[in-house]
Design a protein around this motif. Structure first.
Motif, PDB file in Angstrom:
ATOM      1  N   THR A 230       9.902  36.998  51.359  1.00  0.00           N
ATOM      2  CA  THR A 230      11.104  37.498  50.694  1.00  0.00           C
ATOM      3  C   THR A 230      11.655  38.686  51.461  1.00  0.00           C
ATOM      4  OG1 THR A 230      10.280  36.799  48.531  1.00  0.00           O
ATOM      5  CG2 THR A 230      12.067  38.397  48.552  1.00  0.00           C
ATOM      6  N   ARG A 231      12.967  38.647  51.680  1.00  0.00           N
ATOM      7  CA  ARG A 231      13.688  39.785  52.261  1.00  0.00           C
ATOM      8  C   ARG A 231      14.908  40.065  51.380  1.00  0.00           C
ATOM      9  NH1 ARG A 231      12.259  36.613  56.650  1.00  0.00           N
ATOM     10  NH2 ARG A 231      10.972  37.629  58.245  1.00  0.00           N
ATOM     11  N   THR A 232      15.035  41.309  50.959  1.00  0.00           N
ATOM     12  CA  THR A 232      16.143  41.711  50.091  1.00  0.00           C
ATOM     13  C   THR A 232      16.692  43.045  50.571  1.00  0.00           C
ATOM     14  OG1 THR A 232      15.182  40.592  48.179  1.00  0.00           O
ATOM     15  CG2 THR A 232      16.846  42.243  47.730  1.00  0.00           C
ATOM     16  N   GLY A 233      18.011  43.142  50.619  1.00  0.00           N
ATOM     17  CA  GLY A 233      18.656  44.391  50.984  1.00  0.00           C
ATOM     18  C   GLY A 233      19.930  44.584  50.182  1.00  0.00           C
ATOM     19  N   SER A 234      20.250  45.833  49.867  1.00  0.00           N
ATOM     20  CA  SER A 234      21.432  46.126  49.058  1.00  0.00           C
ATOM     21  C   SER A 234      22.039  47.442  49.516  1.00  0.00           C
ATOM     22  CB  SER A 234      21.075  46.202  47.573  1.00  0.00           C
ATOM     23  OG  SER A 234      22.210  46.494  46.785  1.00  0.00           O
ATOM     24  N   LEU A 235      23.379  47.502  49.475  1.00  0.00           N
ATOM     25  CA  LEU A 235      24.125  48.706  49.830  1.00  0.00           C
ATOM     26  C   LEU A 235      25.230  48.897  48.800  1.00  0.00           C
ATOM     27  CD1 LEU A 235      24.357  50.930  52.019  1.00  0.00           C
ATOM     28  CD2 LEU A 235      26.083  49.491  53.135  1.00  0.00           C
ATOM     29  N   GLY A 236      25.295  50.087  48.182  1.00  0.00           N
ATOM     30  CA  GLY A 236      26.275  50.358  47.141  1.00  0.00           C
ATOM     31  C   GLY A 236      26.970  51.691  47.349  1.00  0.00           C
ATOM     32  N   LEU A 237      28.219  51.767  46.905  1.00  0.00           N
ATOM     33  CA  LEU A 237      29.042  52.974  47.034  1.00  0.00           C
ATOM     34  C   LEU A 237      29.771  53.207  45.724  1.00  0.00           C
ATOM     35  CD1 LEU A 237      30.252  55.238  48.854  1.00  0.00           C
ATOM     36  CD2 LEU A 237      32.076  53.602  49.422  1.00  0.00           C
ATOM     37  N   SER A 238      29.825  54.466  45.271  1.00  0.00           N
ATOM     38  CA  SER A 238      30.482  54.793  44.003  1.00  0.00           C
ATOM     39  C   SER A 238      31.294  56.068  44.136  1.00  0.00           C
ATOM     40  CB  SER A 238      29.445  54.979  42.882  1.00  0.00           C
ATOM     41  OG  SER A 238      28.830  53.771  42.530  1.00  0.00           O
ATOM     42  N   TRP A 239      32.372  56.111  43.355  1.00  0.00           N
ATOM     43  CA  TRP A 239      33.114  57.343  43.119  1.00  0.00           C
ATOM     44  C   TRP A 239      32.775  57.789  41.708  1.00  0.00           C
ATOM     45  CZ3 TRP A 239      36.516  59.099  39.465  1.00  0.00           C
ATOM     46  CH2 TRP A 239      37.196  60.290  39.757  1.00  0.00           C
ATOM     47  N   VAL A 240      32.223  58.984  41.577  1.00  0.00           N
ATOM     48  CA  VAL A 240      31.729  59.488  40.294  1.00  0.00           C
ATOM     49  C   VAL A 240      32.599  60.660  39.869  1.00  0.00           C
ATOM     50  CG1 VAL A 240      29.752  60.389  39.030  1.00  0.00           C
ATOM     51  CG2 VAL A 240      29.397  58.781  40.914  1.00  0.00           C
ATOM     52  N   GLY A 241      33.179  60.549  38.675  1.00  0.00           N
ATOM     53  CA  GLY A 241      34.008  61.614  38.121  1.00  0.00           C
ATOM     54  C   GLY A 241      33.454  62.130  36.817  1.00  0.00           C
ATOM     55  N   ASP A 242      34.191  63.032  36.173  1.00  0.00           N
ATOM     56  CA  ASP A 242      33.745  63.611  34.915  1.00  0.00           C
ATOM     57  C   ASP A 242      33.765  62.607  33.772  1.00  0.00           C
ATOM     58  OD1 ASP A 242      33.459  66.036  36.218  1.00  0.00           O
ATOM     59  OD2 ASP A 242      35.481  66.728  35.690  1.00  0.00           O
ATOM     60  N   ARG A 243      34.617  61.606  33.859  1.00  0.00           N
ATOM     61  CA  ARG A 243      34.773  60.645  32.761  1.00  0.00           C
ATOM     62  C   ARG A 243      34.166  59.285  33.075  1.00  0.00           C
ATOM     63  NH1 ARG A 243      40.884  60.722  30.745  1.00  0.00           N
ATOM     64  NH2 ARG A 243      39.873  59.418  29.145  1.00  0.00           N
ATOM     65  N   GLY A 244      33.507  59.126  34.200  1.00  0.00           N
ATOM     66  CA  GLY A 244      32.907  57.849  34.523  1.00  0.00           C
ATOM     67  C   GLY A 244      32.775  57.652  36.019  1.00  0.00           C
ATOM     68  N   TYR A 245      32.605  56.398  36.415  1.00  0.00           N
ATOM     69  CA  TYR A 245      32.414  56.088  37.821  1.00  0.00           C
ATOM     70  C   TYR A 245      32.994  54.708  38.123  1.00  0.00           C
ATOM     71  CZ  TYR A 245      28.600  53.055  36.266  1.00  0.00           C
ATOM     72  OH  TYR A 245      27.868  52.082  35.651  1.00  0.00           O
ATOM     73  N   VAL A 246      33.287  54.491  39.382  1.00  0.00           N
ATOM     74  CA  VAL A 246      33.753  53.202  39.880  1.00  0.00           C
ATOM     75  C   VAL A 246      32.988  52.921  41.162  1.00  0.00           C
ATOM     76  CG1 VAL A 246      35.704  51.867  40.764  1.00  0.00           C
ATOM     77  CG2 VAL A 246      36.049  53.483  38.888  1.00  0.00           C
TER      78      VAL A 246
END
Length: 323
Positions: A230-246
């Motif tokens: 098994t090989r698994t890889g993940s890359l994630g990016l977020s913009w985090v603000g005072d009222r939530g995140y995207v």
């Protein structure tokens, strides 16, 4: 000069006002008297608790219960066990129900993989990279789909960062081993952030040989086809603000695993359209002229050699008799 007589003293005591302390005592006694209160209880208020048995495995719980597959990770939970199709394919079975009756979710969204309809396929969730797994048993799982009568399993992870690390970065490394299959597993996860942006990266590699079994196994010391890679890889990016995140994340997973008892003897046998048409024509002709049973013709007509010029090198005996 007036001298009170005993009769005058008696009348004065009778009509004199009560002392203040006696009046206050009488008043406080009247104020402490409360009206009757009727208390009622309904068994309907316990319906949600009785029909929603939930088990939550936190990150600390998973440290001692993680396994190579989701089914094996949850096998020791109440009302839950695992299906077994080798080291790489195992789904949770809840109260005797599996397949489409047990819905696998990731952050509340259904995991779209082939294991729902074919349980010898791997579930596209890596337990070693999950930080929480929730099990919802019973009919309350129907809120997530009409077929989830057995329950649901919801996996939570950190692929999409939800907050900026306090120190600017955070991460962990985990390694597992098992002697029966000479298994070695390594995983890592790291999150870094600055300002309103956070970046997360994680990966896993697992290498496992065939199971080693005890004496008496007629095929040797190990079970053929029980290995997995098994090989698994993940890359994630977020913009985090005072009222939530995207945020968004990309995950790639590559599973190569065996199935014990699986046979490759008939991999070169392909029923093409012309073969099927010829077989049906032969069976119809045979039944018309010789009265040969359809089951015999169908069984013999199933012998197909796609790599030869003649797709039916061994015609059924009934077809030969008809000729």
């Amino acid at each position: 000069m007036f001298k009170p007589t005993p009769l005058a003293l008696a009348l004065a005591c009778l009509f004199a006002p009560l002392p203040a302390s006696a009046a206050e005592t009488h008043t406080s006694t009247q104020e402490s008297t409360l009206p009757a209160i009727t208390v009622e209880a309904s068994s309907l208020s316990l319906v949600d608790d009785m029909t929603t048995p939930v088990t939550v495995l936190t990150a600390d719980d998973l440290l001692t219960q993680r396994a190579a597959t989701l089914g094996e990770t949850l096998a020791n939970q109440p009302g839950t066990h695992a299906s077994h199709f080798g080291a790489g394919a195992s789904r949770p079975v809840i109260r005797g129900m599996d397949g489409a009756r047990v819905r696998i979710l990731s952050h509340g969204s259904e995991v779209m993989d082939a294991s729902t309809i074919s349980q010898d396929h791997a579930v596209a969730i890596e337990p070693l990279l999950s930080n929480q797994i929730e099990i919802l048993r019973g009919p309350s799982g129907l809120a997530y789909g009409g077929g989830a009568s057995g329950g649901i399993v919801n996996s939570l992870d950190d692929k999409i960062p939800t907050q900026i690390p306090a120190a600017g970065y955070a991460g962990h490394v985990e390694m597992l081993g098992a002697s029966a299959a000479r298994e070695g597993t390594g995983a890592f996860a790291v999150t870094a952030g600055s300002g309103n942006f956070a970046l997360h990266a994680e990966g896993l590699y697992r290498d496992s040989d065939d199971y080693r079994v005890g004496h008496g196994w007629h095929e040797g010391k190990r079970v053929a086809g029980s290995d997995t890679r098994t090989r698994t890889g993940s890359l994630g990016l977020s913009w985090v603000g005072d009222r939530g995140y995207v945020g968004l994340a990309y995950t790639a997973q590559n599973n190569v695993y065996g199935l014990p008892g699986h046979s490759h003897d008939f991999e070169d046998c392909h029923l093409h359209g012309t073969c099927i048409a010829a077989a049906m024509a032969d069976i119809a002709t045979t039944m018309k002229h010789t009265g040969c049973p359809a089951s015999t013709c169908a069984a013999n007509a199933g012998m197909c050699a796609a790599n030869t010029s003649n797709p039916w090198p061994a015609f059924p005996a009934c077809v030969s008799a008809a000729a």
